[in-house]
Design an enzyme around this catalytic site. Sequence first.
Site: not given
Ligand SMILES: [Zn+2]
Length: 665
Positions: A383, A401, A536, A405, A490, A354, A403
Amino acid sequence: MSTLFKISLPDGSVREVAPGTTPADVAAAIGPGLAKAALAARVDGEVRDIMRPFEGDASLALITARDEAEALELARHDYAHVLAEAVQKLFPGTQITFGPATEDGFYYDFAPKERPFTDEDLPAIEDEMRRVIARDEALVREVWTRDEVRAFFEKQGESFKAEWVMELPADETITMYRSGGWLDLCRGPHLASTGKLDPNAFKLTRVSGAYWRGDQANAMLSRIYGTGWLSKKQLDAHLVRLEEAAKRDHRRIGADMDLFHLQSEAQGSVFWHPKGFLVWRALEAYMRRRLDAAGYDEVRTPQLMDARQWERSGHWGKYRENMFVVPDEIPSTDDDAPVLSGAGDLMALKPMNCPAHVLIFKQGITSYRELPIRMAEFGCCHRNEPHGALHGIMRVRQFTQDDAHIFCREDQLIGEIVAFCDLLDSVYRDLGFDSYAIKLALRPDQRFGSDAEWDKSEQILRDAVAAAGRATPEYGWEELPGEGAFYAPKLEFHLTDAIGRTWQVGTIQADTVLPERLDASYVGEDGQRHRPVMLHRAILGTFERFIGILIEHHAGRFPLWLAPVQAVVATIVSDADDYAREVVAALTRAGIRAEADLRNEKINYKVREHSLAYVPNLLVLGKREAEERTVALRPLGSDARQEVLGLDALVARLQAEARPPDLQG
Ligand SMILES: [Zn+2]
Ligand SMILES: [Zn+2]
């Protein structure tokens, strides 16, 4: 004159009862059916024993087997007590410690007197548990003082319980539960008696070692695990699921198919073998096409960023213990020097993408007309998870991910969330999942922002799912109080797999905190700077875990477009070798992942081996096929069925079948 307590019921009615009255009495007054069905009570929101008298005015809801989650929790805790009572009866001198309910049952930790327990002990313990249940002993709550409890357990030779009770806060109400002559220190609540348990709805599953209070420096205890349910039917269904899950275990199938391995030198990071990475590449290529078509821009951002950047984004404070931190310094090559002087700056491997995406967004000036900007990254993150929490490729420390945004204006939020819901729906169906549930995780107790802001952000997600036509039971629509992140509510998307297990994979949440912290802005129609909202979102979650789920969902039989090897060409006689090479070349030219098996082995041996590796199509070539330029096609799982086709027809058919779902005509 004694005062009466006012007990309000869920239907809005109020009953006046004398002190000493219990929820069981109220149930009996309502009717004999309810008296029989009632297992426990929710008093002012707290689950309590049905025999525990009211202490004042209260709201009351009776818990029956229909309140499955609460009823299961109660039953499992009861099973743990029954287990402890049975073990002490069979093995006198065994000390008891703790025994909680778990996700599918219960366990109890014991300090055995003579030897640790083994799996061989379990049948006898189960029988004894059934005798305890058959005695139908009342489970009675008693309030004791700490000193009374300690004296009692010391007299019994129960040093663990005696130690524990003295650590409870002095002002806490300490309760003991009595079942016949047997007593355990316990907060409760419990069912009214052991006879409320179904003697055929539990099974002891295994024994393992566990340290007293989880500390390796302490005594090693024997932990007995069990699974416990409300009925035998539920238990049987659970045992079938376990068996089915074991057969589908992605670690076993991953080894059978030679997809990946893990080893201790890289805890929680996957070694993808060529075949496993073919699955990854097919999935990634598919996702990339879908994102391209949906108006996303793909980026790639740094693995390492200065710790100060993570401080600005807030991760250093909140997330530091999960981040891998490295010094920004070149180690000395001098043998005697310490590896690092420790004076340099710190950098951290990214635990999420992010902040880096916000940094890209902040380059240059963005006008309101350019929004929304949908920034995607197949972002590799790290992580630091404890070794014990890792599980195959499902729970790892290095993961990628899908991912993205979405930076947008507030008035674009609903449209963007609806478009995301539609994309996600189509992706899940393409990947072979017909059923998933949408849940809205609402504000937690610890949170940033005012109630008015939370009201608004929760309502936007609610409205968006309704606008997408999916706030319905068919989509398992449900709101989960208290489960949102500390900065925003979320939406969660939970897949149901082929054996009914659910996996939370997709999420989307609207965030205004990070754009604020990192000072992201756009120029509005009014010429002023405004904060964008940042959505996100992920559909698969991570490639590692999603591929694990795909393996278990399809039990290794991937849809053809995802199968690492789509066809194996196996010869019966060496006379067919040249033709086999020709067939593989023709398939490869057509984009089909094919291999030849020219080994001098019996065809049945080859068939068996490739079936065990889940190869979806076996193409068998003998002398006759070579002469006639045909192939005998045997799809996986159809041992007897075999179809003879001309080479061109075969290539055309497999090519059509192997086309990814988004490219099907
Ligand atoms: Zn994010
Ligand atoms: Zn207990």
